[in-house]
Motif scaffolding. Structure first.
Motif, mmCIF file in Angstrom:
data_model
loop_
_atom_site.group_PDB
_atom_site.id
_atom_site.type_symbol
_atom_site.label_atom_id
_atom_site.label_comp_id
_atom_site.label_asym_id
_atom_site.label_seq_id
_atom_site.Cartn_x
_atom_site.Cartn_y
_atom_site.Cartn_z
ATOM 1 N N TYR A 1 0.860 -1.072 -0.014
ATOM 2 C CA TYR A 1 -0.086 0.062 0.021
ATOM 3 C C TYR A 1 0.916 1.337 0.039
ATOM 4 C CZ TYR A 1 -3.875 -3.282 1.532
ATOM 5 O OH TYR A 1 -4.727 -4.133 1.515
ATOM 6 N N SER A 2 2.146 1.147 0.144
ATOM 7 C CA SER A 2 2.870 2.445 0.378
ATOM 8 C C SER A 2 3.147 3.309 -0.742
ATOM 9 C CB SER A 2 4.588 1.868 0.648
ATOM 10 O OG SER A 2 4.849 1.320 -0.511
ATOM 11 N N ASP A 3 3.011 3.049 -2.038
ATOM 12 C CA ASP A 3 2.922 3.931 -3.136
ATOM 13 C C ASP A 3 1.551 4.219 -3.737
ATOM 14 O OD1 ASP A 3 5.881 4.300 -2.587
ATOM 15 O OD2 ASP A 3 6.118 2.566 -3.975
ATOM 16 N N ILE A 4 0.465 3.796 -3.108
ATOM 17 C CA ILE A 4 -0.713 3.888 -3.478
ATOM 18 C C ILE A 4 -1.523 5.101 -3.036
ATOM 19 C CG2 ILE A 4 -3.110 2.650 -3.590
ATOM 20 C CD1 ILE A 4 -0.778 1.311 -4.991
ATOM 21 N N GLN A 5 -2.033 6.133 -4.023
ATOM 22 C CA GLN A 5 -2.641 7.044 -3.701
ATOM 23 C C GLN A 5 -4.077 6.882 -3.079
ATOM 24 O OE1 GLN A 5 -1.492 10.320 -4.122
ATOM 25 N NE2 GLN A 5 -3.226 10.920 -2.950
ATOM 26 N N SER A 6 -4.344 7.516 -2.045
ATOM 27 C CA SER A 6 -5.713 7.272 -1.435
ATOM 28 C C SER A 6 -6.627 8.281 -1.755
ATOM 29 C CB SER A 6 -5.394 7.359 0.286
ATOM 30 O OG SER A 6 -4.951 8.668 0.692
ATOM 31 N N PHE A 7 -7.797 7.888 -1.576
ATOM 32 C CA PHE A 7 -8.912 8.738 -1.618
ATOM 33 C C PHE A 7 -9.906 8.865 -0.136
ATOM 34 C CE2 PHE A 7 -9.993 4.967 -3.723
ATOM 35 C CZ PHE A 7 -11.468 4.626 -2.927
ATOM 36 N N LYS A 8 -10.559 9.917 -0.261
ATOM 37 C CA LYS A 8 -11.381 9.972 1.017
ATOM 38 C C LYS A 8 -12.860 9.798 0.747
ATOM 39 C CE LYS A 8 -8.801 13.225 4.081
ATOM 40 N NZ LYS A 8 -8.739 12.194 4.925
ATOM 41 N N ILE A 9 -13.583 9.007 1.794
ATOM 42 C CA ILE A 9 -14.777 9.016 1.841
ATOM 43 C C ILE A 9 -15.138 9.815 3.084
ATOM 44 C CG2 ILE A 9 -16.771 7.489 2.080
ATOM 45 C CD1 ILE A 9 -15.006 5.236 1.427
ATOM 46 N N GLY A 10 -15.790 11.206 2.337
ATOM 47 C CA GLY A 10 -15.979 12.210 3.686
ATOM 48 C C GLY A 10 -14.722 12.557 4.466
ATOM 49 N N GLU A 11 -14.814 12.967 5.437
ATOM 50 C CA GLU A 11 -13.651 13.388 6.296
ATOM 51 C C GLU A 11 -12.922 12.398 7.207
ATOM 52 O OE1 GLU A 11 -12.619 16.535 5.911
ATOM 53 O OE2 GLU A 11 -14.089 16.616 4.650
ATOM 54 N N LYS A 12 -13.656 11.198 7.276
ATOM 55 C CA LYS A 12 -13.164 10.369 8.438
ATOM 56 C C LYS A 12 -12.462 8.926 7.668
ATOM 57 C CE LYS A 12 -16.581 11.071 11.935
ATOM 58 N NZ LYS A 12 -17.600 10.853 12.931
ATOM 59 N N VAL A 13 -12.393 8.794 6.467
ATOM 60 C CA VAL A 13 -11.978 7.502 5.989
ATOM 61 C C VAL A 13 -11.172 7.777 4.792
ATOM 62 C CG1 VAL A 13 -12.777 5.054 4.955
ATOM 63 C CG2 VAL A 13 -14.179 6.444 6.443
ATOM 64 N N ASP A 14 -9.911 7.280 4.751
ATOM 65 C CA ASP A 14 -9.024 7.054 3.690
ATOM 66 C C ASP A 14 -8.872 5.749 2.994
ATOM 67 O OD1 ASP A 14 -7.566 9.944 3.539
ATOM 68 O OD2 ASP A 14 -7.537 9.298 5.777
ATOM 69 N N VAL A 15 -9.061 5.510 1.742
ATOM 70 C CA VAL A 15 -9.168 4.215 1.165
ATOM 71 C C VAL A 15 -8.048 4.051 0.268
ATOM 72 C CG1 VAL A 15 -10.714 2.827 -0.192
ATOM 73 C CG2 VAL A 15 -11.556 4.255 1.618
ATOM 74 N N LYS A 16 -7.264 2.967 0.112
ATOM 75 C CA LYS A 16 -6.526 2.478 -0.978
ATOM 76 C C LYS A 16 -6.848 1.337 -1.685
ATOM 77 C CE LYS A 16 -2.424 4.817 1.163
ATOM 78 N NZ LYS A 16 -0.877 4.624 1.401
ATOM 79 N N LEU A 17 -6.918 1.136 -3.040
ATOM 80 C CA LEU A 17 -7.045 0.070 -3.596
ATOM 81 C C LEU A 17 -5.759 -0.454 -4.371
ATOM 82 C CD1 LEU A 17 -10.425 1.228 -5.778
ATOM 83 C CD2 LEU A 17 -10.240 -0.086 -3.352
ATOM 84 N N VAL A 18 -5.865 -1.940 -4.504
ATOM 85 C CA VAL A 18 -4.642 -2.459 -4.844
ATOM 86 C C VAL A 18 -5.598 -3.617 -5.955
ATOM 87 C CG1 VAL A 18 -2.900 -3.906 -4.667
ATOM 88 C CG2 VAL A 18 -2.967 -2.135 -3.277
ATOM 89 N N SER A 19 -4.926 -3.721 -7.307
ATOM 90 C CA SER A 19 -5.527 -4.794 -8.017
ATOM 91 C C SER A 19 -4.792 -6.034 -7.955
ATOM 92 C CB SER A 19 -5.361 -4.295 -9.423
ATOM 93 O OG SER A 19 -6.059 -5.266 -10.353
ATOM 94 N N GLY A 20 -5.403 -7.200 -7.975
ATOM 95 C CA GLY A 20 -4.696 -8.493 -7.946
ATOM 96 C C GLY A 20 -5.320 -9.278 -9.034
ATOM 97 N N ASP A 21 -4.555 -10.278 -9.226
ATOM 98 C CA ASP A 21 -5.013 -10.937 -10.255
ATOM 99 C C ASP A 21 -6.566 -11.843 -10.305
ATOM 100 O OD1 ASP A 21 -2.541 -10.985 -11.481
ATOM 101 O OD2 ASP A 21 -1.704 -12.860 -10.558
ATOM 102 N N ASP A 22 -6.761 -12.102 -9.117
ATOM 103 C CA ASP A 22 -8.281 -12.686 -9.103
ATOM 104 C C ASP A 22 -9.179 -11.710 -8.220
ATOM 105 O OD1 ASP A 22 -7.100 -15.136 -9.719
ATOM 106 O OD2 ASP A 22 -5.963 -15.224 -7.843
ATOM 107 N N GLY A 23 -8.531 -10.431 -7.940
ATOM 108 C CA GLY A 23 -9.637 -9.675 -7.196
ATOM 109 C C GLY A 23 -9.347 -8.193 -7.032
#
Length: 602
Positions: free
Chosen positions: A411-433
């Protein structure tokens, strides 16, 4: 064990009596064991493991979730099982309920359709001890448990009862006939059941060894500040008094880490359990990689209950087992880059007698976990005074390891995005999901699990929720994926309308129907829950494309929601924050215009 055949005949009849609950393990003896088919007694003794505590000791996992082999009666290990359902805690008697030894089965939990750790324990114990020369079991579990029981009301031992400085409910204490001292009502019967097991076997001509105690407890106490005030002291006293009662100051004691997020002081409870284990020279068994039932947030599920039983048994058996370990039979171990700390604490090995089972790992030698690929290192076992080391293969992957640790390299080099003011989310794509990591900064987290039996497992609009709406077509094809603060995952089938909370919701939950079998999830909270001061939580999830029948990911669109529950006194309020298209209209998950391309987020 020199028992006359006549005595063994009596034992065979004796085993036909009834029983209640099982769970525990046994240590080994002096030499090495042969196979369970031709077991040769090593020390002329019957080995007992005591299993005690609250509902997770009693067992709330469904035996319908077990394989046919795991459901089968275990003829190699017996159990003396007694205790109480939660609704009967106000009617505890003054002595055990006339229970008798029987073989371990998968129907000795809180109800006949439920089981506890005893099933996994018996598998390990049976392989270790086998049968006597008269084809009788050489090990047994003594199980005493009560759902919803507490140290505050039920489990206090003699030292705690005598300590006037402790804040305990002493209204139902009993005078134990052997000690002639007052103890809690469950402690009184727990002592007597142990004595009964020893007396029953001794009357049949057996010498008895108690290999240790396994204790699962605390979730009910952790709901209340008054109960937690003296929990650490009372727990420490209980261990010391149990050892004194059995005249063994070094009696091994296994403390199992509490799993639930739903108790207000659950994190404090886990910290206390670790401190007590260290202070009393007890064995602490971690459970952070295990899971609760998929239909309620308080009790270990079937797979975890089975695994837990094997772990506690292997810990006790390892203390005196003179069998030689010949090889590690575990398949390739998978971790993420930088994840050497996530290597498993138990591995499958083969013993010289041909038996295969898990054993505790002492350590792993260092290896390069900074790059992906297959690596080889050595695993070390210090097993009953003997040292072993074996080569093991480790597959270091670039995708995350789903454990609630969001500091991973993946997750270290992944840009996060916010859901409202309380939640920071990161996504990583895998081969299966798709891997989802959400860091929640919320000082008011609700994980209340009391209403789990209502509609959406008691989570919808009751507990804080990370909600993900995913579609490869229109909104009529959307999946609704929800991970609650109580660590319950719900995955609703294509097009199911979760805005209409009805009793049909569980029927459309692919987790409940065992169709979302490759999903992974873990929620780790910090601080106090449920009207306490929270520090926040980490929510990690792997969404399996295979389980959802998604083969073309190019068109995937997603909408994120954080359902924020606030609690003031007994009143809960809900507010939702969204992340999707730049402008989100009031139709939310029902309008495709609110969704954003997954490719755009990666």
């Amino acid at each position: 064990m020199n028992i006359k055949p006549l005595a063994l005949a009596g034992l065979s009849l004796f085993l036909l009596g009834s029983c209640d609950d099982p769970t525990s393990e046994s240590t080994s003896s002096e030499e090495s064991s042969t196979s369970i088919v031709q077991s040769i007694p090593e020390d002329d003794k019957v080995h007992l493991i005591i299993l005690a505590g609250a509902s997770n000791a009693r067992g709330k996992a469904l035996n319908s979730d077990l394989s046919a082999a795991d459901k089968a009666e275990n003829e190699l290990v017996q159990i003396l099982n007694d205790g109480y359902r939660m609704e009967n805690l106000g009617f505890v008697g003054d002595e055990p309920n006339n229970v008798r030894l029987q073989n371990v089965t998968s129907s000795l939990g809180d109800g006949t359709t439920e089981f506890g750790p005893e099933v996994g324990m018996a598998k390990v114990m049976g392989k270790r001890y086998g049968l006597t020369e008269y084809d009788e079991p050489r090990s047994a579990i003594v199980k005493y448990s009560a759902c919803g029981s507490t140290f505050y009301d039920h489990w206090m031992s003699e030292t705690s009862v005598q300590d006037a400085s402790l804040n305990l409910n002493l209204d139902d204490v009993r005078t134990n006939p052997k000690l002639n001292q007052e103890v809690g009502p469950l402690t009184n019967n727990y002592y007597q059941l142990i004595d009964q097991a020893i007396d029953d076997y001794s009357a049949l001509g057996y010498d008895v060894v108690i290999d240790g105690v396994v204790f699962l407890h605390g979730e009910q106490d952790a709901k209340f500040s008054a109960n937690m005030e003296d929990y650490e002291t009372v727990f420490t006293n209980f261990i010391s008094d149990t050892r004194n009662y059995l005249n063994d100051e070094d009696l091994p004691f296994v403390i199992v880490e509490s799993l639930t997020n739903s108790a207000r002081y659950g994190n404090e409870l886990r910290a206390i359990q670790k401190r007590v284990a260290e202070a009393t020279n007890s064995i602490f068994v971690e459970t952070s990689d295990l899971h609760v039932n998929n239909f309620e947030p308080w009790h270990f599920d079937a797979a975890s209950t089975l695994e837990l039983g094997k772990r506690v048994a292997s810990e006790l058996i390892a203390l005196k087992d003179n069998r030689k370990i010949t090889e590690v039979t575990e398949e390739t171990i998978e971790i993420t880059v930088g994840g050497a700390t996530n290597l498993p604490s138990y591995l499958q090995v083969m013993f010289e007698d041909g038996e295969e089972e898990i054993v505790p790992v002492s350590s792993y030698e260092e290896f390069d976990d900074t790059t992906s690929g297959l690596k080889t290192t050595k695993v070390n076992f210090d097993y009953n005074g003997h040292h072993y080391d074996f080569d093991v293969e480790i597959n270091v992957k670039e995708t995350p390891f789903v454990d609630g640790d969001l500091s991973e390299v993946a997750y270290s080099d992944i840009q996060s995005f916010k859901i409202g003011e309380k939640v920071d989310v990161k996504l990583v794509s895998g081969d299966d999901g798709l891997y989802v990591a959400a860091e929640v900064k919320d000082d008011d987290i609700s994980t209340d699990g009391e209403d789990w039996h209502n509609n959406d497992l008691g989570q919808m609009n009751v507990n804080d929720d990370l909600e993900i709406y995913l579609t490869d077509g229109d909104v009529s094809d959307r999946y609704s994926i929800m991970l609650s603060s109580a660590n319950l995952l719900r995955v609703y089938d294509r097009g199911y309308d979760t805005t209409n909370v009805t009793s049909s919701m569980p029927n459309n939950n692919l987790v409940i129907s065992d169709e979302a079998t490759n999903f992974l999830h873990q929620v780790k909270t910090s601080g106090e829950m449920n009207d306490g001061i929270s520090i926040g939580m980490a929510m990690e999830l792997f969404i399996s494309y295979e389980d959802l029948g998604i083969t073309n990911t190019d068109n995937l669109k997603v909408l994120f929601e954080y359902n924020d529950v606030s609690l003031e006194g007994t009143t809960k309020t809900n507010s939702s924050s969204y992340y999707g298209a730049s402008t989100i209209n009031d139709s939310h998950e029902l309008d495709l215009a609110n969704y954003i391309s997954v490719t755009e987020l990666l």
